[in-house]
Scaffold this active site. Structure first.
Site, PDB file in Angstrom:
ATOM      1  N   SER A 176      34.494  17.981  10.724  1.00 39.67           N
ATOM      2  CA  SER A 176      33.065  17.764  10.537  1.00 39.67           C
ATOM      3  C   SER A 176      32.627  16.548  11.341  1.00 39.67           C
ATOM      4  CB  SER A 176      32.738  17.537   9.055  1.00 39.67           C
ATOM      5  OG  SER A 176      33.158  18.613   8.258  1.00 39.67           O
ATOM      6  N   SER A 183      32.531  23.364   9.876  1.00 36.18           N
ATOM      7  CA  SER A 183      32.179  21.983  10.179  1.00 36.18           C
ATOM      8  C   SER A 183      30.972  21.544   9.363  1.00 36.18           C
ATOM      9  CB  SER A 183      31.878  21.833  11.677  1.00 36.18           C
ATOM     10  OG  SER A 183      31.871  20.485  12.064  1.00 36.18           O
ATOM     11  N   ASP A 227      28.267  19.147   9.585  1.00 40.00           N
ATOM     12  CA  ASP A 227      27.619  18.273  10.566  1.00 40.00           C
ATOM     13  C   ASP A 227      26.296  17.793   9.984  1.00 40.00           C
ATOM     14  OD1 ASP A 227      29.724  18.745  12.348  1.00 40.00           O
ATOM     15  OD2 ASP A 227      28.794  20.612  13.018  1.00 40.00           O
TER      16      ASP A 227
END
Length: 415
Positions: free
Chosen positions: A292, A330, A332
């Site tokens: 991430s 991920s 983000d």
């Protein structure tokens, strides 16, 4: 348990015990834990102190004095770094490769003065607590803390305890807090299910936060992180921005700073200065990406919450310059805040006068975020070291000599 705690400060900031390569190093023992002053019997780290610009990478834009988020006046950053053990994983015992990062928007001097803020999620497979109230209120009230995925709860509670100790009740007489605590996953190198981050580690990061230059790479929350299947972690950069209405009026200068915890991307994706670095230096750490990116954008430009959300979105473009696609796994998550407009949250008067920059003049700020984000990612890779963690999992740092050779090969060295 023996824990490594490191706090690196520049010469201009504070007096310390040891000077190594122009960087002053303090080994601190807080909360009664014994500091580990030397690595385990078999070294798990390799020391080097170099940043991306030192290699001649042709970044765009002009950085601030420290080329860090702390170039925005008042912003302070602190770490607690936990490194112990080696070899086979024993849950609850280690090896430990983790830590805590704390970012104070106005520093210790004004903990009870919220800042305008905006939040953006590029991909939501992650956690950043407190953002529902940031979205609702438009304010960030207190510090930002970043750690590993399974330590968000203890970190959140520790921030509340720290705020109660250092702050005061609000004007209504109530004590309450919705801290912003974010995470990325360090389970490839760290005993993540051993829950080694304790409240005193969070307090150490908060108490040790400082301005000036800050350490990057495998420190604080970034200790056990991996980026593009090289050793990742913390990276930061800044840009000085001039905004001018017309050629006949003098420009106004502002600063943009980006700090990120980089734990994302597959090796073939890595692109630096347009060069397919990940394909030129092939390698694989794990079969499926599980990383991430948490990014924090700070500015002294007077912006409103909706404008700060627009700034936070631009982190996505800076990350894309380095090659990532923001994979399904991920998390983000990005937050941006402005240190302008002090005391605007105070309820001691009915109205406040607020300054802001018109949307039509924001392009230089967008540019600064994109440029600083790109450089922060590369700094996280370059200002770092190889690391061996649990079950002898090993992650190499991006070799600076090979990167510089590629810059020369592709005729991309800065002139």
């Amino acid at each position: 348990m023996k824990i490594v705690r490191r706090l690196v400060l520049p010469l201009a900031c504070r007096a310390v015990a040891l000077c190594v390569g122009g960087v002053l190093v303090i080994v601190l023992d807080s909360s009664g834990r014994e500091p580990q002053k030397s690595p385990p019997g078999r070294p798990t780290t390799e020391t080097k102190q170099i940043r991306a610009r030192d290699l001649g990478i042709p970044f765009e834009g002009a950085p601030g004095r420290f080329n860090a988020i702390t170039d925005v006046a008042g912003v302070e950053v602190g770490y607690a770094t936990l490194i112990s053990g080696e070899g086979k994983l024993e849950v609850g015992k280690g090896p430990v490769r983790t830590g805590v990062t704390a970012i104070l928007p106005r520093g210790h001097a004004s903990l009870n003065d919220p800042v305008y803020a905006g939040f953006f999620s590029l991909n939501g497979n992650g956690e950043m607590t407190g953002t529902a109230w940031v979205e609702e209120s438009g304010f960030l009230e207190g510090p930002i803390v970043i750690t590993n995925t399974h330590s968000v709860g203890v970190a959140r509670d520790a921030v509340i305890q720290w705020r109660v100790k250092h702050g005061a009740a609000d004007v209504t007489g109530y004590w309450w807090s919705l801290p912003v605590v974010a995470e990325t996953w360090d389970g490839w190198l760290n005993d993540i299910n051993g829950f080694h981050v304790k409240p005193e580690d969070v307090w150490h990061a908060l108490d040790s936060a400082h301005g000036c230059g800050i350490e990057e790479g495998s420190v604080g929350g970034g200790t056990g992180m991996i980026c593009y299947e090289f050793k990742g972690g913390n990276g930061t950069a800044s840009r000085k921005i001039d905004i001018q209405v017309s050629k006949d009026t003098p420009p106004r200068s502002f600063t943009i700073g980006v700090f990120l915890q980089a734990n994302f991307g597959r090796r073939p994706q890595l692109t630096i200065a347009g060069i397919p670095v990940g394909r030129e230096i092939p390698g694989e750490v794990y079969k499926q990406e599980s990383g991430s990116c948490i990014a924090v954008v700070a500015t002294d430009a007077p912006l409103l919450p909706n404008q700060l959300k627009r700034l936070a979105r631009r982190v996505s473009l800076g990350l894309a310059r380095t090659g990532t696609i923001s994979s399904n796994g991920s998390g983000d998550l990005f937050i941006a805040f402005s240190t302008a407009n002090p005391n605007v949250a105070s309820a001691d008067q009915i109205t406040h006068d607020v300054k802001t920059i018109p949307n039509d003049l924001m392009d230089p700020l967008f540019t600064g975020v994109v440029q600083a984000t790109e450089e922060a990612v590369v700094n996280a890779l370059i200002d770092n070291h190889s690391m061996t963690g649990r079950d002898n999992h090993h992650v190499d740092a991006l070799p600076p000599d090979r990167l510089r050779a590629l810059l020369r090969k592709y005729n991309r060295l800065a002139r």
